[in-house]
Design a protein around this motif. Structure first.
Motif: not given
Length: 136
Positions: A125-133
């Protein structure tokens, strides 16, 4: 600890939850659905009332509020709170509900396990980027 996500275009509660549920996530835990609307007010609902929950969440999101819902991976019991922000292009998953610890370093969360189960359906559905912490 969180997984922050950015989407290519505006997302809607029904699309996000539909994609996640199809992949194996559920909003039912301990015979209820827990969700968040205006001003971080958490509510509980019957699982058979999910349509109303999604409608209330969408209404609050349209009014400029952050909304969220507690989701769990199938029968594993591991879950967290999925938040959708008012810009409709960002969301976060906070794996704080029966958190899955990282093998060999239990003070950390096994974020890779969550990412592997969240990214594929959200990419559709259009996920462009992720960041995890994460911090112990």
């Amino acid at each position: 600890m969180d997984i922050d996500m950015t989407f290519e275009s505006a997302i809607h509660v029904d699309n996000v939850l539909g994609s996640l549920f199809k992949a194996g996530w559920t909003a039912v835990w301990d015979v209820q659905t827990r969700y968040m609307v205006a001003d971080f007010e958490w509510k509980a609902s019957r699982p058979d009332d999910l349509s109303s929950v999604k409608g209330e969440m969408e209404e609050n999101l349209s009014a400029g509020d952050v909304v969220g819902i507690a989701i769990f991976w199938q029968d594993s019991g591991y879950g967290g709170n999925f938040l959708i922000y008012d810009d409709r292009k960002t969301a976060s998953f906070l794996p704080e509900l029966n958190r899955r610890p990282l093998a060999g370093a239990a003070e950390f969360t096994d974020l890779g396990w969550y990412v592997a189960r969240l990214v594929p359906p959200l990419r559709e559905i259009g996920l462009e980027s992720i960041a995890t912490t994460d911090k112990p």
